[in-house]
Write a protein that holds these residues in place. Structure first.
Motif, PDB file in Angstrom:
ATOM      1  N   LYS A   1       0.838  -1.203   0.000  1.00  0.00           N
ATOM      2  CA  LYS A   1       0.000   0.000   0.000  1.00  0.00           C
ATOM      3  C   LYS A   1       0.878   1.261   0.000  1.00  0.00           C
ATOM      4  CE  LYS A   1      -2.717   1.773   3.421  1.00  0.00           C
ATOM      5  NZ  LYS A   1      -3.689   1.820   4.446  1.00  0.00           N
ATOM      6  N   TYR A   2       1.890   1.283   0.859  1.00  0.00           N
ATOM      7  CA  TYR A   2       2.779   2.455   0.925  1.00  0.00           C
ATOM      8  C   TYR A   2       3.496   2.652  -0.413  1.00  0.00           C
ATOM      9  CZ  TYR A   2       2.314   1.697   5.998  1.00  0.00           C
ATOM     10  OH  TYR A   2       1.839   1.498   7.262  1.00  0.00           O
TER      11      TYR A   2
ATOM     12  N   LEU B   1      10.852   1.830   4.644  1.00  0.00           N
ATOM     13  CA  LEU B   1      10.638   2.213   3.244  1.00  0.00           C
ATOM     14  C   LEU B   1      11.207   3.614   2.985  1.00  0.00           C
ATOM     15  CD1 LEU B   1       9.318   1.657   0.461  1.00  0.00           C
ATOM     16  CD2 LEU B   1       7.254   2.737   1.344  1.00  0.00           C
ATOM     17  N   VAL B   2      10.924   4.533   3.912  1.00  0.00           N
ATOM     18  CA  VAL B   2      11.396   5.911   3.740  1.00  0.00           C
ATOM     19  C   VAL B   2      12.924   5.943   3.723  1.00  0.00           C
ATOM     20  CG1 VAL B   2      11.469   8.192   4.844  1.00  0.00           C
ATOM     21  CG2 VAL B   2       9.315   6.937   4.734  1.00  0.00           C
ATOM     22  N   TRP B   3      13.540   5.187   4.621  1.00  0.00           N
ATOM     23  CA  TRP B   3      15.003   5.156   4.685  1.00  0.00           C
ATOM     24  C   TRP B   3      15.594   4.589   3.389  1.00  0.00           C
ATOM     25  CZ3 TRP B   3      18.310   7.864   7.070  1.00  0.00           C
ATOM     26  CH2 TRP B   3      19.636   7.448   7.214  1.00  0.00           C
ATOM     27  N   ALA B   4      14.968   3.518   2.874  1.00  0.00           N
ATOM     28  CA  ALA B   4      15.449   2.906   1.624  1.00  0.00           C
ATOM     29  C   ALA B   4      15.357   3.925   0.484  1.00  0.00           C
ATOM     30  CB  ALA B   4      14.619   1.663   1.295  1.00  0.00           C
TER      31      ALA B   4
ATOM     32  N   GLY C   1       3.973   5.916  -5.419  1.00  0.00           N
ATOM     33  CA  GLY C   1       4.133   5.982  -6.877  1.00  0.00           C
ATOM     34  C   GLY C   1       5.115   4.969  -7.424  1.00  0.00           C
ATOM     35  N   VAL C   2       5.464   3.964  -6.589  1.00  0.00           N
ATOM     36  CA  VAL C   2       6.329   2.880  -7.086  1.00  0.00           C
ATOM     37  C   VAL C   2       5.454   2.004  -7.987  1.00  0.00           C
ATOM     38  CG1 VAL C   2       7.674   0.837  -6.383  1.00  0.00           C
ATOM     39  CG2 VAL C   2       7.695   2.898  -4.952  1.00  0.00           C
ATOM     40  N   LYS C   3       5.886   1.775  -9.215  1.00  0.00           N
ATOM     41  CA  LYS C   3       5.011   1.038 -10.144  1.00  0.00           C
ATOM     42  C   LYS C   3       5.122  -0.485  -9.954  1.00  0.00           C
ATOM     43  CE  LYS C   3       3.096   0.638 -14.524  1.00  0.00           C
ATOM     44  NZ  LYS C   3       1.889   1.190 -15.008  1.00  0.00           N
TER      45      LYS C   3
END
Ligand SMILES: CC(C)=CCC/C(C)=C/CC/C(C)=C/COP(=O)(O)OP(=O)(O)O
Length: 284
Positions: A71-72, A263-266, A77-79
């Motif tokens: 979901k995140y 996810l944000v860190w990556a 906007g990751v396809k």
């Protein structure tokens, strides 16, 4: 506090969290957003052990984390999202464990087909990637059904690697390329025999593009980031062909513990490395 007030408060809390997440994603989107994220879901059994749960509960918790992360990713906007859900080597685990994961997969794949599922909510097209013949029959049939049912979705793509290893994928692609080349040579010999005409160009060399056109992962670009949880830094035979220029990230968290902060860190690390990764990609 009565039940009605609790529900209202709960909903308010939920929508403000989702609002803050969207704000965070808008800020992140100022930089380059990865197009393809791949995940190795490692540490489900260790999570179950850590919390004294049955082994199966580790996998169930892992599935819930997968849903939040997908979901995140799609909100950001990751396809493309790829996951290593079950390797060919995992079939060597205890039969009851293999059966548990197969049953869980069947249950979850059937859930994906429901109208209110995340897959339908976000318009996700699902591909099952790997040597699907090795799957238990009901799972294989459900996987085929899910691929067909979602084939018109085109907002985002989910690639579920099951009965997959990179070495199997590469051998399969090489075999298919040889078979195609052999068939082309045979047919050109037949044409030459029947027409007695000019010799056709039958280049018998297998090219990189031949192999790549037969890879199971041909439907997606190479991953920008590969995440493996639980602090392990091995690739374990996952996307070896496709990750030569991917950013690798290995948080200590076990898979069911993975969350938004990882996810944000990556993504921040990807953005910092982006100019270098792009330069590497453009090199022939
Ligand atoms: C439909 C669908 C996509 C379902 C996915 C379900 C799911 C979470 C599968 C994970 C399977 C697996 C073998 C993970 C590896 O962790 P591990 O068991 O090796 O954990 P460990 O490293 O702690 O031993």
């Amino acid at each position: 506090m009565d039940g009605k007030r609790k529900t209202i408060l709960f909903k308010l809390f939920g929508s403000s969290v989702s609002f803050m997440r969207r704000c965070l994603f808008s800020v992140l989107s100022v930089g380059p957003v990865p197009n393809h994220l791949a995940f190795i879901l490692d540490g489900n059994r260790r999570y179950a052990k850590k919390w004294n749960l049955g082994e199966g509960m580790g996998y169930r918790a892992g599935f819930l984390s997968l849903m939040s992360l997908m979901k995140y990713c799609y909100e950001l906007g990751v396809k493309y999202v790829s996951i290593y859900a079950f390797s060919i080597d995992n079939f060597r685990r205890r039969p009851e464990e293999v059966q548990y994961v197969m049953d869980l997969m069947l249950e979850k794949i059937e859930g994906m087909l429901k109208e209110e599922s995340l897959v339908n909510q976000y318009g996700v097209r699902v591909y099952f990637i790997g040597n699907l013949k090795l799957l238990h029959e009901p799972v294989r049939l459900a996987a085929e059904k899910a691929m067909k049912a979602t084939s018109n979705n085109n907002n985002s793509i989910l690639l579920i690697c099951v009965a997959y290893t990179s070495t199997d994928e590469i051998v399969h692609a090489a075999q298919q390329s040889c078979e195609d080349k052999w068939a082309a040579i045979q047919s050109s010999v037949n044409i030459k025999d029947s027409q007695d005409g000019e010799e056709k160009d039958t280049n018998d060399v297998i090219k990189l593009s031949d192999i790549e056109s037969h890879m199971y992962m041909r439907v997606a670009p190479d991953p920008d980031i590969l995440v493996r949880t639980s602090g392990e830094t091995r690739l374990s035979n996952f996307l070896l062909w496709q990750t030569s220029n991917s950013l690798l990230y290995s948080p200590k968290a076990l898979w069911p513990e993975i969350g938004l902060r990882h996810l944000v860190w990556a993504v921040l690390n990807f953005q910092r490395a982006h100019p270098y990764l792009e330069k590497r990609r453009k090199q022939p």
